[in-house]
Design an enzyme around this catalytic site. Structure first.
Site, PDB file in Angstrom:
ATOM      1  N   GLU A   1     -15.691 -13.583   6.974  1.00 11.42           N
ATOM      2  CA  GLU A   1     -16.514 -13.626   5.705  1.00 11.42           C
ATOM      3  C   GLU A   1     -15.699 -14.728   4.721  1.00 11.42           C
ATOM      4  O   GLU A   1     -14.914 -14.839   4.733  1.00 11.42           O
ATOM      5  CB  GLU A   1     -16.746 -12.461   5.182  1.00 11.42           C
ATOM      6  CG  GLU A   1     -15.389 -11.642   4.584  1.00 11.42           C
ATOM      7  CD  GLU A   1     -15.562 -10.274   4.077  1.00 11.42           C
ATOM      8  OE1 GLU A   1     -16.707  -9.832   4.211  1.00 11.42           O
ATOM      9  OE2 GLU A   1     -14.631  -9.733   3.433  1.00 11.42           O
TER      10      GLU A   1
ATOM     11  N   CYS B   1      -6.197  -8.350   9.798  1.00 14.75           N
ATOM     12  CA  CYS B   1      -4.839  -8.407   8.705  1.00 14.75           C
ATOM     13  C   CYS B   1      -3.960  -7.319   9.284  1.00 14.75           C
ATOM     14  O   CYS B   1      -4.352  -6.176   9.645  1.00 14.75           O
ATOM     15  CB  CYS B   1      -5.083  -8.160   7.397  1.00 14.75           C
ATOM     16  SG  CYS B   1      -3.740  -8.335   6.285  1.00 14.75           S
TER      17      CYS B   1
ATOM     18  N   CYS C   1      -2.688  -2.468   4.330  1.00 19.13           N
ATOM     19  CA  CYS C   1      -2.873  -1.912   2.967  1.00 19.13           C
ATOM     20  C   CYS C   1      -4.021  -0.443   3.214  1.00 19.13           C
ATOM     21  O   CYS C   1      -5.075  -0.822   3.671  1.00 19.13           O
ATOM     22  CB  CYS C   1      -3.404  -2.734   1.759  1.00 19.13           C
ATOM     23  SG  CYS C   1      -2.043  -4.222   1.648  1.00 19.13           S
TER      24      CYS C   1
ATOM     25  N   CYS D   1      -7.636  -0.897   2.121  1.00 18.67           N
ATOM     26  CA  CYS D   1      -8.272  -2.087   2.283  1.00 18.67           C
ATOM     27  C   CYS D   1      -9.024  -2.037   3.699  1.00 18.67           C
ATOM     28  O   CYS D   1      -8.583  -1.565   4.774  1.00 18.67           O
ATOM     29  CB  CYS D   1      -7.380  -3.125   2.249  1.00 18.67           C
ATOM     30  SG  CYS D   1      -7.881  -4.812   3.075  1.00 18.67           S
TER      31      CYS D   1
ATOM     32  N   GLY E   1      -7.519 -11.123   5.420  1.00 15.44           N
ATOM     33  CA  GLY E   1      -6.299 -11.647   6.183  1.00 15.44           C
ATOM     34  C   GLY E   1      -5.109 -11.987   5.010  1.00 15.44           C
ATOM     35  O   GLY E   1      -5.387 -11.906   3.738  1.00 15.44           O
ATOM     36  N   GLU E   2      -3.886 -12.060   5.309  1.00 17.45           N
ATOM     37  CA  GLU E   2      -2.597 -12.213   4.543  1.00 17.45           C
ATOM     38  C   GLU E   2      -2.360 -13.721   4.697  1.00 17.45           C
ATOM     39  O   GLU E   2      -1.921 -14.190   5.785  1.00 17.45           O
ATOM     40  CB  GLU E   2      -1.463 -11.436   4.588  1.00 17.45           C
ATOM     41  CG  GLU E   2      -0.237 -11.841   4.209  1.00 17.45           C
ATOM     42  CD  GLU E   2      -0.197 -12.067   2.618  1.00 17.45           C
ATOM     43  OE1 GLU E   2      -0.385 -11.289   1.998  1.00 17.45           O
ATOM     44  OE2 GLU E   2       0.117 -13.229   2.488  1.00 17.45           O
TER      45      GLU E   2
ATOM     46  N   CYS F   1     -13.027  -7.564  -0.117  1.00 17.31           N
ATOM     47  CA  CYS F   1     -12.079  -7.798   0.934  1.00 17.31           C
ATOM     48  C   CYS F   1     -12.480  -7.168   2.324  1.00 17.31           C
ATOM     49  O   CYS F   1     -12.260  -5.774   2.646  1.00 17.31           O
ATOM     50  CB  CYS F   1     -10.597  -7.145   0.545  1.00 17.31           C
ATOM     51  SG  CYS F   1      -9.257  -7.790   1.677  1.00 17.31           S
TER      52      CYS F   1
HETATM   53  S1  SF4 Z   1      -6.276  -8.383   3.639  1.00 16.16           S
HETATM   54 FE1  SF4 Z   1      -4.800  -8.097   1.721  1.00 16.16          FE
HETATM   55  S2  SF4 Z   1      -5.370  -6.329   1.074  1.00 16.16           S
HETATM   56 FE2  SF4 Z   1      -5.956  -6.014   3.123  1.00 16.16          FE
HETATM   57  S3  SF4 Z   1      -4.442  -5.429   4.434  1.00 16.16           S
HETATM   58 FE3  SF4 Z   1      -4.317  -7.498   4.467  1.00 16.16          FE
HETATM   59  S4  SF4 Z   1      -2.712  -7.898   2.623  1.00 16.16           S
HETATM   60 FE4  SF4 Z   1      -3.365  -5.788   2.396  1.00 16.16          FE
END
Ligand code: SF4
Length: 358
Positions: free
Chosen positions: A91, A111, A115, A118, A172-173, A346
């Site tokens: 997205e 990801c 977290c 999330c 994603g990170e 997110c």
């Molecule tokens: S997208 Fe960001 S908030 Fe979500 S799990 Fe990954 S690092 Fe954590």
């Protein structure tokens, strides 16, 4: 075949040189792709016929298809659900503001950071996006803006023709896919292409310090946003497992070092979760650990989408937290997620469509 949008202008210039074509054609090609937003940049009339076979015979112009586009009734933000060639869904969210149009892009499918609050984190990591898959989110969004000239005018905003700012805050990170993200930034900031200023690009990280060092070596002036979410190490580890690899103290040390080299502030992102990190005790500790850093804090009340063990704080708790930071001398803003009616936060759209259990 490589994605045309993964290629930097310098690589195109090298290809021109190697095939005996003038380098200037690489600039023409870039303008056609990113300024004119041509469907077929390699076929631009101003390019010689043999350009495609000489320079681009292994390149394919791959734009993602938007399988769903939603416009928020509240703030006119636009959420795209893009399908990549392998069927992966990511997205992007287009956010109109007074003097800018910001695009939030994804850098990974899913990801791995997990977290706990999330939605994207629940998916796990499916794969990294290539640079071209990141850049093409920008191209597709710019094409959408061009085909909806009244979108901004109806909001009373200046008729900006293009995205002006990028935030890597989608799925994603980004620093877990740092090579592709850094390449994408090189392409997005090329003055003969989209021409975005580096200071208008923000990379958001949960504290991936290895990637941070690499990013700063490639793009020292890129803006940084660091997700803290709890100022207490043990509590942070519970909601952000990445803290076990790169603890808060190390993250803060890295930020202090970075600020000796960069001449701008760092954004601290703090998602507020009821009963988890929204007390005055947390506010006091956040002030203490950021002392001496040039930061601005964004407080983001958790956007509750589906039943979950986490809830958004009471308005009084958010305001008390904000007031404490403000009275302690920190720059602070409360930022509600854009497009709350379209789940523009997110990873939520993708999980809505494919990953929420019945
Ligand atoms: S997208 Fe960001 S908030 Fe979500 S799990 Fe990954 S690092 Fe954590």
């Amino acid at each position: 075949m490589r994605n045309f949008y993964s290629i930097t202008r310098h690589e195109l210039e090298r290809r021109c040189r190697e095939t005996g074509l003038p380098e200037i054609h690489a600039s023409t090609l870039f303008k056609s792709a990113y300024k004119t937003l041509s469907d077929d940049p390699l076929g631009a009339p101003s390019l010689p016929h043999k350009m495609r076979s000489a320079v681009g015979d292994d390149l394919e112009v791959r734009l993602p298809s938007a399988t769903k586009i939603q416009v928020s009734r509240y703030d006119q933000s636009v959420k795209f659900l893009f399908e990549m060639v392998d069927g992966s869904l990511v997205e992007s969210v287009l956010m109109p503001e007074r003097r800018r149009v910001t695009l939030c892009v994804s850098s990974q499918v899913g990801c791995r950071q997990a977290c706990t609050f999330c939605h994207t984190g629940r998916m796990g990591l499916r794969r990294n996006l290539e640079a071209g898959e990141i850049v093409s989110q920008l191209v597709a969004a710019n094409r959408w803006i061009a085909s909806h000239p009244n979108w901004l005018v109806d909001l009373g905003l200046p008729p900006l023709q293009r995205v002006t700012n990028i935030v890597f805050m989608g799925m994603g990170e980004p620093l877990d896919n740092v090579d592709a993200v850094a390449d994408a930034i090189t392409i997005m900031t090329d003055p003969l292409g989209s021409g975005l200023a580096l200071r208008r690009i923000s990379v958001s990280t949960a504290g991936h310090l290895e990637g941070l060092a690499q990013m700063l070596s490639r793009h020292p002036d890129v803006r940084l946003a660091i997700s803290i979410h709890s100022p207490f190490d043990a509590e942070r580890s519970k909601i952000m497992p990445i803290n076990r690899r790169w603890p808060l103290l190390d993250v803060l040390t890295a930020l202090r070092e970075a600020q000796t080299q960069i001449n701008h502030g760092i954004l601290i992102q703090y998602t507020m979760i009821r009963g988890v990190n929204d007390s005055l005790r947390h506010a006091e500790e956040l002030v203490r650990i950021t002392a001496g850093l040039k930061v601005k804090v964004n407080l983001i009340p958790l956007n509750e989408i589906d039943p979950s063990r986490f809830a958004s704080p009471a308005a009084t708790a958010i305001e008390a937290f904000r007031d404490h930071l403000h009275h302690s001398g920190l720059r602070v803003m409360i930022r509600y997620s854009k497009g709350q009616d379209i789940s523009a936060a997110c990873g939520q759209l993708v999980t809505e469509n494919t990953f929420v259990s019945p």
